[in-house]
Scaffold this motif. Structure first.
Motif, PDB file in Angstrom:
ATOM      1  N   ILE C 173     -12.725  -0.271   6.136  1.00 48.66           N
ATOM      2  CA  ILE C 173     -11.321   0.143   7.233  1.00 48.66           C
ATOM      3  C   ILE C 173     -11.167   1.514   7.901  1.00 48.66           C
ATOM      4  CG2 ILE C 173      -9.389  -0.617   7.428  1.00 48.66           C
ATOM      5  CD1 ILE C 173      -9.254  -3.008   4.930  1.00 48.66           C
ATOM      6  N   ASP C 302      -7.482   7.498  -4.681  1.00 47.61           N
ATOM      7  CA  ASP C 302      -5.613   7.040  -4.838  1.00 47.61           C
ATOM      8  C   ASP C 302      -6.182   6.620  -6.257  1.00 47.61           C
ATOM      9  OD1 ASP C 302      -3.598   5.838  -5.440  1.00 47.61           O
ATOM     10  OD2 ASP C 302      -3.480   4.390  -2.811  1.00 47.61           O
ATOM     11  N   ARG C 304      -4.214   4.916  -7.912  1.00 49.94           N
ATOM     12  CA  ARG C 304      -3.690   3.264  -8.313  1.00 49.94           C
ATOM     13  C   ARG C 304      -4.757   2.479  -8.117  1.00 49.94           C
ATOM     14  NH1 ARG C 304       0.202   2.175  -5.061  1.00 49.94           N
ATOM     15  NH2 ARG C 304       1.440   0.801  -6.151  1.00 49.94           N
ATOM     16  N   THR C 305      -5.139   2.327  -6.983  1.00 47.88           N
ATOM     17  CA  THR C 305      -6.175   1.028  -5.734  1.00 47.88           C
ATOM     18  C   THR C 305      -7.486   1.767  -5.997  1.00 47.88           C
ATOM     19  OG1 THR C 305      -6.309   2.482  -3.856  1.00 47.88           O
ATOM     20  CG2 THR C 305      -3.954   0.672  -4.264  1.00 47.88           C
ATOM     21  N   LYS C 307      -9.407   3.749  -4.628  1.00 47.21           N
ATOM     22  CA  LYS C 307      -9.946   3.954  -2.858  1.00 47.21           C
ATOM     23  C   LYS C 307     -10.014   5.243  -2.560  1.00 47.21           C
ATOM     24  CE  LYS C 307      -9.684  -0.647  -0.634  1.00 47.21           C
ATOM     25  NZ  LYS C 307      -8.463  -1.486  -0.274  1.00 47.21           N
TER      26      LYS C 307
ATOM     27  N   ASP D 171      -6.494  -8.100  -1.192  1.00 47.84           N
ATOM     28  CA  ASP D 171      -6.673  -6.604  -1.023  1.00 47.84           C
ATOM     29  C   ASP D 171      -5.776  -6.335  -0.147  1.00 47.84           C
ATOM     30  OD1 ASP D 171      -7.531  -3.724  -1.504  1.00 47.84           O
ATOM     31  OD2 ASP D 171      -9.376  -4.254  -0.896  1.00 47.84           O
ATOM     32  N   ILE D 173      -3.901  -3.860   2.626  1.00 53.07           N
ATOM     33  CA  ILE D 173      -3.746  -2.501   3.204  1.00 53.07           C
ATOM     34  C   ILE D 173      -3.544  -2.558   4.491  1.00 53.07           C
ATOM     35  CG2 ILE D 173      -4.834  -0.700   4.380  1.00 53.07           C
ATOM     36  CD1 ILE D 173      -7.809  -1.026   2.266  1.00 53.07           C
ATOM     37  N   ILE D 174      -2.217  -1.511   4.421  1.00 56.53           N
ATOM     38  CA  ILE D 174      -0.677  -1.431   5.760  1.00 56.53           C
ATOM     39  C   ILE D 174      -1.201  -0.140   6.255  1.00 56.53           C
ATOM     40  CG2 ILE D 174       1.335  -1.090   6.297  1.00 56.53           C
ATOM     41  CD1 ILE D 174       1.632  -2.961   3.345  1.00 56.53           C
ATOM     42  N   PRO D 230      -2.032  -3.509  -6.504  1.00 57.34           N
ATOM     43  CA  PRO D 230      -1.481  -2.108  -5.389  1.00 57.34           C
ATOM     44  C   PRO D 230      -2.081  -2.426  -4.353  1.00 57.34           C
ATOM     45  CG  PRO D 230      -2.555  -1.707  -8.018  1.00 57.34           C
ATOM     46  CD  PRO D 230      -2.985  -3.422  -7.882  1.00 57.34           C
ATOM     47  N   ILE D 231      -1.149  -2.384  -3.589  1.00 57.31           N
ATOM     48  CA  ILE D 231      -1.438  -2.315  -2.239  1.00 57.31           C
ATOM     49  C   ILE D 231      -1.717  -0.640  -1.839  1.00 57.31           C
ATOM     50  CG2 ILE D 231       0.360  -3.919  -1.393  1.00 57.31           C
ATOM     51  CD1 ILE D 231       2.243  -2.072   0.098  1.00 57.31           C
ATOM     52  N   THR D 232      -2.368  -0.721  -0.417  1.00 53.98           N
ATOM     53  CA  THR D 232      -3.223   0.432   0.567  1.00 53.98           C
ATOM     54  C   THR D 232      -1.914   0.790   0.967  1.00 53.98           C
ATOM     55  OG1 THR D 232      -4.878   0.355  -0.297  1.00 53.98           O
ATOM     56  CG2 THR D 232      -4.116   1.888   0.851  1.00 53.98           C
ATOM     57  N   TYR D 249      -4.403  -5.356   6.665  1.00 57.47           N
ATOM     58  CA  TYR D 249      -5.284  -5.963   7.010  1.00 57.47           C
ATOM     59  C   TYR D 249      -5.289  -7.237   5.736  1.00 57.47           C
ATOM     60  CZ  TYR D 249      -6.812  -2.309  10.654  1.00 57.47           C
ATOM     61  OH  TYR D 249      -6.525  -1.600  11.856  1.00 57.47           O
ATOM     62  N   LYS D 251      -7.429  -9.681   2.907  1.00 58.99           N
ATOM     63  CA  LYS D 251      -9.281 -10.546   2.175  1.00 58.99           C
ATOM     64  C   LYS D 251      -7.694 -11.994   1.770  1.00 58.99           C
ATOM     65  CE  LYS D 251     -12.304  -8.148   0.765  1.00 58.99           C
ATOM     66  NZ  LYS D 251     -12.472  -7.930  -0.333  1.00 58.99           N
ATOM     67  N   LYS D 307     -11.584 -10.966   7.138  1.00 61.74           N
ATOM     68  CA  LYS D 307      -9.776 -10.912   7.304  1.00 61.74           C
ATOM     69  C   LYS D 307      -8.843 -10.898   8.134  1.00 61.74           C
ATOM     70  CE  LYS D 307     -10.838  -6.902   3.817  1.00 61.74           C
ATOM     71  NZ  LYS D 307     -12.037  -5.699   4.539  1.00 61.74           N
TER      72      LYS D 307
END
Lengths: 348, 348, 348, 348
Positions: C173, C302, C304-305, C307, D171, D173-174, D230-232, D249, D251, D307
């Motif tokens: 992304i 990261d 936690r994720t 990524k 998943d 992603i912010i 967990p979020i990003t 984003y 899924k 997405k």
């Protein structure tokens, strides 16, 4: 030839570093600060990550031994302390602060609210308005680099005085505007982004310390050496980083025309590559000199009011500080005046 | 009471819509444009997505039948065409353009380079500088809403003239600066973001069409009604959206002091809630009136030069356009002057 | 050696002129535009008032005769027309548009909504991502200069792909942000100052034409040459003139650490002076590359994720356009890669 | 009804003052700060020169006696100290800090690096995401007003979770961007104008304290109450004062379409006047909510990647702080939810 910079991490010092990186003859020997000694320059200056230089403590004898010129990019009040330490050493000094610019005793204290530098040092200092004082600069050992506002103002007013259109008694009004970098690197309420963004501010109304510097130089140009009439001078902050515009209104002694004035200015500045005179009826914007050592000037005559309007723009950190300092270094060292400075403005 | 807006999707029209949404007594009846007829207001104005209004074709008779007031938020040159269509109808007209402001025949053509409105209509129009002309506005049917620069300048200069400190022959210099929304909604090279950002520009040097509007009003205030001396007036674009500052330099006829001037201004504007006079030695920034109908004024006397410095700020789209138009509507309709306008500036 | 520029007065062309002015070996021979033929370059570009160059009509044979390289700083859709005119001539071509970047037939039409350049020319074109394709560039005659977003994105992603941390099937992304100069010089509603100032906009959501360019290059790096998984890529406009940041989120195939990643990136880019990798836990801002050819990269893992976050910044007009074009010219001509480009960013 | 504000001179407090000035039912009873006690509010806030209010020392008993609600517009770490002083008094408390938002013991210490508020108080606090928690807010005495980023993010994500499109294991992603006022009123190197202007910065990479707040609420919405993946989440500073955009984003578990998503969002938010869902294929910019309490949302489905992209914008000081606090006060007091908040955004 080698140069050193004291006050390397302020905006003036950083701009000297940027410009000197492209200089064909002047090489940076050492960088000095009052803090962060021993650290790398790039530690707090990510934009210089490609450079290896360290920050060193200031040792005047070592500097004088290794360098031909030292730039003092230190604040007013600090330079006057440092300058004495270099005065008996074999090195040229270019001071970017206001400490050595005012020749009349008492003036500095009155406007800067601080003790003045020793008078003998002040008397040795030559005012470094490059286009107008090159002969004296060449023979000097100490150069008082002009202020940003005086540079823009004086280059714009000079032809009127030197060519005898404006008299000492003339009524001059300078309404000046500056980008925020002129306020330096220290955070403050005034320069906090959320306060300054989408804002236009006036400051130091009728009290800016650059007033006597401008009056002093106008007095020198005044043909009969009469004391100059006090000027009206005000300063504003524009929500942008770099750039100064001085909009100036001057009564002249005789009828003239815009065309005549443009011709006059073009003739006066013919051999001065950094001053670019706009064609008739065109006026400069600050962005057209951004990042460069140019001073662009537009001039016109208002037949309704009998006043001349002069618009003068510079980049306050280049022609208004570091660029003119290097221009003066070039003059001092007998180099071509444009060496290292002949870059185009960044646009857009 | 009901109002209609012609030219609803320009910056002036949109600002009228924003301000009228909070008005306790004036309700929008219809919105008119020359294009996009039949579409929703919010189609090209996402910030108004919560509103349902449609854009309608302009039909003067229908407007006059349904509304008490029509605002012409149309450009100079367009308003003069429209105004005649309303002149025999039973409706009050507030025109935000420059078309009805200049009373002397010939002046409009000279400065605007366009044909003037019919002289009988011009003569019916009352100059809507709310703080100074409320009695005439109350009895009028056509209000010529002042320009943005004249509003800031005249509110700042008025006390000097009405209280007899400045004479007709005085030398007035107005150095004015505006946010870019003053240039309107149409894209152009000058207002292209990449050109205007980090830039400060001067424009229409000595030729701005607001010059005669300011001179006309100064002449009315001049105590002995002598013809006013031509003023010097220049305008600049600041890289921000809203806000005007007029920095003004005026010779006065007698010795005065900053304290006396501040007192004078406070007294003159005591009963005018939208004019806020700064305390001694404080000067306004444009952000402090952002989004509001206030005009903030700082005034000081420079003993070195014998000049008065006045600094006046407004939001060009509010007190300089839509806000003052609504203030005039309030006066016209006998409402409280502050109705719908008593909001605080947006800060920061 | 001599170069010519077609499309000299767009932002890409003007930036080529600025940078070439300091180049020790490449000299501008001629400047070409589709309009303003015969006029001086500085007529509508006041920042170049010190230059004497004229704008000439484009004559491919004359250009090929006098210059070693021609830069096409023309928009997508225009370059493909011009390029054929140079294809049989003895001159190297560097095209700054998107017309020659996509190798798969049909891709260009799909994303650009225009007819593609002739396939034989596309096949001759080498993708000019300087740090990764120098050998091919050296032997080419046509260079397709990368897009601004792909340059920032690909330099930031490359080590993950070339070193085998990210697989073809990885989920990538890219959330990208650009200064407004990326939208070019033509005024529009989107880039009108009053609309763009104090605003942050998303545009071309999931539809930017740089998507296939990034995917194509990732596919080449993918170790087993599997077709790349579609990437998610979005673009935003920041209220500033220059600068791109790509914030990227990538799943990697195995456990790693921020320290390991920083080491990896430093090793990969060790011999590439324009890519500066930030120390552990430091991330770049756009201003630190302003006006320079640097690409600064920060990378972290990261836990936690699971990524990897990569942050990559460039000046869109330099490393994202004119600077990389000159870097490619240097490579083409066997010059030092940094020639004429080794200037520090402008700061602040 | 009467309200008091503690922390009246920070950006949150000042915005409460601005908005409450137009409120038909809530009147400011007293303003409290930790410094400047006894001075006038307008002494250091020139934009409020028309107001007479004094700054008072904080006396919880006096406040509780005179006011129905107290707003704590104090920083995280300070609110938790103050809150206990109000807990036995007869007054509703709305806390704008992060101190009462996280319910799980240990989370606050981990993310904020400070001691948490007493657990009994935390348990009494209701999370004030007005659109989603009105019933609980109505019956509460302590409201934990949401953070600015969580407000934009959660309003944008909610329908996907509450309607079962996104699962707990999704998943997310912010990539969030904020104007600089989010950093508060204290000057710092990061928010110094010359550093932040013409700059785009990332900060607190993967470590922002708003992460657990978002995850906590997503967990509540998750249909089977599984622990959320967990979020990003990353945050950037935009060179503007106000505004947040969250580009997200996600899924989703099944095939969908942009049209279906827009319909879904419109249905979900039908009765929530402050959430405005954009039409299909339109996406919001921050300026379209500037100065208002709106949250504008655009949503689309990318068929290439499977997405969902959600774009959500708010004014960080209004819907992200003071506006939502007043919305919550309206809910608490049984007033219309939009009371005092139904103003249009300032545009341009």
């Amino acid at each position: 030839m080698f140069v050193s910079i004291v006050g390397a991490t302020g905006y003036g010092g950083l701009e000297l570093i940027r410009l000197l990186n492209n200089h064909p003859h002047l090489k940076i020997k050492s960088l000095h600060t009052s803090s962060q000694i021993g650290r790398s320059l790039h530690d707090e200056n990510a934009h210089l990550m490609h450079m290896k230089d360290k920050l060193e403590i200031m040792d005047p004898e070592a500097i004088a031994k290794n360098s031909d010129i030292v730039f003092l990019a230190t604040p007013s009040g600090v330079s006057s302390d440092l300058i004495s330490q270099f005065s008996d050493l074999d090195i040229k000094v270019i001071d970017l602060s206001g400490d050595l610019r005012l020749q009349t005793p008492g003036e500095y204290e009155y406007w800067y609210k601080k003790p003045a530098a020793p008078q003998p040092i002040i008397e040795k200092a030559v005012y470094g308005l490059s286009e107008w004082n090159a002969n004296a600069i060449k023979q000097s050992t100490i150069v008082a680099n002009p202020g940003c506002y005086p540079t823009a103002s004086l280059l714009g007013l000079a032809p009127l005085y030197t060519e005898g259109l404006a008299e000492a008694a003339s009524d001059v009004i300078i309404d000046a505007k500056s980008g925020v970098s002129g306020a330096g690197k220290s955070p403050s309420a005034v320069t906090h982004f959320s306060e300054m963004n989408e804002n236009f501010k006036i400051y130091k109304v009728n009290q800016h310390q650059h007033i006597p510097e401008i009056e002093q130089q106008l007095g020198r140009w005044s043909q009969n050496m009469l004391p100059i009439h006090p000027i009206t001078f005000n300063t504003h902050l524009v929500p942008m980083t770099r750039g100064i515009m001085a909009t100036m209104y001057i009564k002249v002694d005789r009828q003239t025309s815009s065309a005549e004035l443009v011709d006059l200015y073009k003739t006066v500045y013919e051999d001065h590559p950094f001053v670019r005179v706009q064609p008739h009826n065109q006026f400069p914007s600050t962005k057209q000199v951004f990042g460069s050592n140019f001073c662009d000037i537009g001039v016109t005559y208002d037949e309704r009011t009998g006043k001349v309007t002069v618009v003068s723009v510079i980049d306050n950190l280049v022609k208004g500080a570091a660029g003119q300092a290097i221009q003066n270094a070039n003059i001092l060292m007998g180099l071509e005046e444009t060496a290292g400075l002949w870059n185009s403005p960044l646009y857009p």
